[in-house]
Structures are given as C-alpha cells and as structure tokens.
Design a protein around this motif. Structure first.
Motif, PDB file in Angstrom:
ATOM      1  N   GLY A   1      17.496  30.931  67.243  1.00  0.00           N
ATOM      2  CA  GLY A   1      18.528  29.962  66.900  1.00  0.00           C
ATOM      3  C   GLY A   1      18.966  29.035  68.006  1.00  0.00           C
ATOM      4  N   GLY A   2      18.485  29.221  69.215  1.00  0.00           N
ATOM      5  CA  GLY A   2      18.884  28.312  70.281  1.00  0.00           C
ATOM      6  C   GLY A   2      18.239  26.949  70.105  1.00  0.00           C
ATOM      7  N   GLY A   3      18.620  26.020  70.968  1.00  0.00           N
ATOM      8  CA  GLY A   3      18.039  24.691  70.893  1.00  0.00           C
ATOM      9  C   GLY A   3      18.903  23.644  71.542  1.00  0.00           C
ATOM     10  N   LEU A   4      18.601  22.402  71.218  1.00  0.00           N
ATOM     11  CA  LEU A   4      19.305  21.244  71.775  1.00  0.00           C
ATOM     12  C   LEU A   4      20.187  20.641  70.692  1.00  0.00           C
ATOM     13  CD1 LEU A   4      19.696  19.040  73.964  1.00  0.00           C
ATOM     14  CD2 LEU A   4      17.676  17.904  73.004  1.00  0.00           C
ATOM     15  N   VAL A   5      21.423  20.368  71.047  1.00  0.00           N
ATOM     16  CA  VAL A   5      22.373  19.801  70.093  1.00  0.00           C
ATOM     17  C   VAL A   5      23.285  18.839  70.829  1.00  0.00           C
ATOM     18  CG1 VAL A   5      24.076  21.653  70.381  1.00  0.00           C
ATOM     19  CG2 VAL A   5      23.980  20.383  68.218  1.00  0.00           C
ATOM     20  N   GLN A   6      23.792  17.865  70.128  1.00  0.00           N
ATOM     21  CA  GLN A   6      24.746  16.935  70.738  1.00  0.00           C
ATOM     22  C   GLN A   6      26.135  17.553  70.777  1.00  0.00           C
ATOM     23  OE1 GLN A   6      24.430  13.226  68.527  1.00  0.00           O
ATOM     24  NE2 GLN A   6      23.000  12.416  70.055  1.00  0.00           N
ATOM     25  N   ALA A   7      26.930  17.075  71.694  1.00  0.00           N
ATOM     26  CA  ALA A   7      28.314  17.535  71.790  1.00  0.00           C
ATOM     27  C   ALA A   7      29.020  17.339  70.450  1.00  0.00           C
ATOM     28  CB  ALA A   7      29.043  16.780  72.892  1.00  0.00           C
ATOM     29  N   GLY A   8      29.767  18.363  70.071  1.00  0.00           N
ATOM     30  CA  GLY A   8      30.440  18.347  68.784  1.00  0.00           C
ATOM     31  C   GLY A   8      29.648  18.995  67.666  1.00  0.00           C
ATOM     32  N   GLY A   9      28.390  19.264  67.936  1.00  0.00           N
ATOM     33  CA  GLY A   9      27.523  19.862  66.937  1.00  0.00           C
ATOM     34  C   GLY A   9      27.664  21.365  66.859  1.00  0.00           C
ATOM     35  N   SER A  10      26.793  21.964  66.038  1.00  0.00           N
ATOM     36  CA  SER A  10      26.843  23.404  65.798  1.00  0.00           C
ATOM     37  C   SER A  10      25.464  24.026  65.935  1.00  0.00           C
ATOM     38  CB  SER A  10      27.371  23.687  64.381  1.00  0.00           C
ATOM     39  OG  SER A  10      28.680  23.200  64.214  1.00  0.00           O
ATOM     40  N   LEU A  11      25.467  25.283  66.313  1.00  0.00           N
ATOM     41  CA  LEU A  11      24.260  26.103  66.323  1.00  0.00           C
ATOM     42  C   LEU A  11      24.640  27.513  65.892  1.00  0.00           C
ATOM     43  CD1 LEU A  11      22.415  25.221  69.681  1.00  0.00           C
ATOM     44  CD2 LEU A  11      21.596  24.754  67.360  1.00  0.00           C
ATOM     45  N   ARG A  12      23.662  28.208  65.337  1.00  0.00           N
ATOM     46  CA  ARG A  12      23.869  29.598  64.959  1.00  0.00           C
ATOM     47  C   ARG A  12      22.789  30.445  65.618  1.00  0.00           C
ATOM     48  NH1 ARG A  12      26.893  31.981  60.958  1.00  0.00           N
ATOM     49  NH2 ARG A  12      26.273  34.092  60.308  1.00  0.00           N
ATOM     50  N   LEU A  13      23.216  31.411  66.406  1.00  0.00           N
ATOM     51  CA  LEU A  13      22.301  32.344  67.048  1.00  0.00           C
ATOM     52  C   LEU A  13      22.254  33.639  66.258  1.00  0.00           C
ATOM     53  CD1 LEU A  13      23.360  31.927  70.801  1.00  0.00           C
ATOM     54  CD2 LEU A  13      21.732  30.573  69.478  1.00  0.00           C
ATOM     55  N   SER A  14      21.080  34.228  66.209  1.00  0.00           N
ATOM     56  CA  SER A  14      20.907  35.514  65.549  1.00  0.00           C
ATOM     57  C   SER A  14      20.154  36.468  66.455  1.00  0.00           C
ATOM     58  CB  SER A  14      20.136  35.350  64.236  1.00  0.00           C
ATOM     59  OG  SER A  14      20.864  34.603  63.301  1.00  0.00           O
ATOM     60  N   CYS A  15      20.442  37.749  66.306  1.00  0.00           N
ATOM     61  CA  CYS A  15      19.779  38.773  67.110  1.00  0.00           C
ATOM     62  C   CYS A  15      19.554  39.989  66.222  1.00  0.00           C
ATOM     63  CB  CYS A  15      20.635  39.130  68.307  1.00  0.00           C
ATOM     64  SG  CYS A  15      20.022  40.507  69.289  1.00  0.00           S
ATOM     65  N   ALA A  16      18.300  40.405  66.135  1.00  0.00           N
ATOM     66  CA  ALA A  16      17.945  41.556  65.313  1.00  0.00           C
ATOM     67  C   ALA A  16      17.397  42.667  66.188  1.00  0.00           C
ATOM     68  CB  ALA A  16      16.913  41.151  64.278  1.00  0.00           C
ATOM     69  N   ALA A  17      17.886  43.872  65.962  1.00  0.00           N
ATOM     70  CA  ALA A  17      17.432  45.042  66.714  1.00  0.00           C
ATOM     71  C   ALA A  17      16.500  45.874  65.852  1.00  0.00           C
ATOM     72  CB  ALA A  17      18.614  45.886  67.155  1.00  0.00           C
TER      73      ALA A  17
ATOM     74  N   ASP B   1      25.207  37.874  64.686  1.00  0.00           N
ATOM     75  CA  ASP B   1      25.103  36.426  64.698  1.00  0.00           C
ATOM     76  C   ASP B   1      26.263  35.816  65.479  1.00  0.00           C
ATOM     77  OD1 ASP B   1      23.910  36.025  61.246  1.00  0.00           O
ATOM     78  OD2 ASP B   1      22.923  36.699  63.082  1.00  0.00           O
ATOM     79  N   LEU B   2      26.009  34.621  66.000  1.00  0.00           N
ATOM     80  CA  LEU B   2      27.049  33.871  66.690  1.00  0.00           C
ATOM     81  C   LEU B   2      27.027  32.446  66.148  1.00  0.00           C
ATOM     82  CD1 LEU B   2      29.209  33.964  68.979  1.00  0.00           C
ATOM     83  CD2 LEU B   2      27.467  32.974  70.469  1.00  0.00           C
ATOM     84  N   GLN B   3      28.046  32.080  65.413  1.00  0.00           N
ATOM     85  CA  GLN B   3      28.186  30.721  64.924  1.00  0.00           C
ATOM     86  C   GLN B   3      28.970  29.927  65.950  1.00  0.00           C
ATOM     87  OE1 GLN B   3      26.972  29.183  62.084  1.00  0.00           O
ATOM     88  NE2 GLN B   3      27.816  27.310  62.984  1.00  0.00           N
ATOM     89  N   MET B   4      28.359  28.865  66.455  1.00  0.00           N
ATOM     90  CA  MET B   4      28.981  28.062  67.505  1.00  0.00           C
ATOM     91  C   MET B   4      29.243  26.664  66.967  1.00  0.00           C
ATOM     92  SD  MET B   4      26.724  29.283  70.789  1.00  0.00           S
ATOM     93  CE  MET B   4      25.204  28.558  70.176  1.00  0.00           C
TER      94      MET B   4
END
Length: 121
Positions: free
Chosen positions: A8-24, A79-82
């Motif tokens: 879920g990482g990546g490049l985003v503009q300021a003010g935008g959103s990203l969602r990270l996920s982690c599975a064990a 998950d981390l919603q940013m």
C-alpha cells in the motif's frame, strides 16, 4: 517462523490519502499488539499507531485525527488509513506484530520489511 507482508505504500500529493496493509502468516496462535512505526531519513524509528487485541488504539500526537489503525483478528491483518498526508509524513513505514506461538507462550515481536510512503508538496 512468522512472515509479515506489507502493501500500500507509494507516492501521493500533500492532502491525499494512502492505505497500508500488513498480513501475518506462519506459526501463529494469537497476536497481541499490532502496530505501525515509521522512519524518515536521518531520524529514529517512531511509533505511528498501535492497536491491542481488544481494539484499544494508540496514536502519536501528530497522527491523531488523520490516521486510523484497524485490525482483522481472523485474517491476522492490520491496516493504517492515512488521510490529509503531509510532506513530513514521508518515511518508510514498518508493520509490527507481537505474536504468540502457543497458548500461554511468550510473545515475540516481528517486523515487516517496510514500505515507502512519499508525500510531495
């Protein structure tokens, strides 16, 4: 052995959103605390957010109101919603999970490999 896989990482503009996920996956009886840390260049790794097995959450002050952590105990995912991302949120984000291999056993910390989040101004 336990493996944590982040996405879920990546490049985003300021003010935008990203969602990270982690599975064990692996030899897991239960997972106590799950969380996310981050490390920016030249800085120490810092806590972003954590969540207990009961759902109690903790956030770093600068993330409160912008980030939301959640977990799915059945899937061993966190998950981390940013939202409202800022350039200063640019860092490598690491998943963390505290794993118990069997009932009554010790808990062991496992880390993901890290995923880059870059916020452009």
């Amino acid at each position: 052995q336990v493996q944590l896989v982040e996405s879920g990482g990546g490049l985003v503009q300021a003010g935008g959103s990203l969602r990270l996920s982690c599975a064990a996956s692996g030899s897991i009886f239960s997972i106590n605390v799950m969380g996310w840390y981050r490390q920016a260049p030249g800085k120490q790794r810092e806590l972003v957010a954590s969540i207990s097995s009961g759902g109690r959450t903790t956030y770093a002050d600068s993330m409160k109101g912008r980030f939301t952590i959640s977990r799915d105990n059945a899937k061993n995912t966190v998950d981390l919603q940013m939202n409202s991302l800022k350039p200063e949120d640019t860092a490598v984000y690491f998943c963390y999970q505290e794993v118990q291999y069997h009932s009554g056993g010790a808990r062991y910390a496992w880390w993901g490999q890290g995923t880059q989040v870059t916020v452009s101004s």
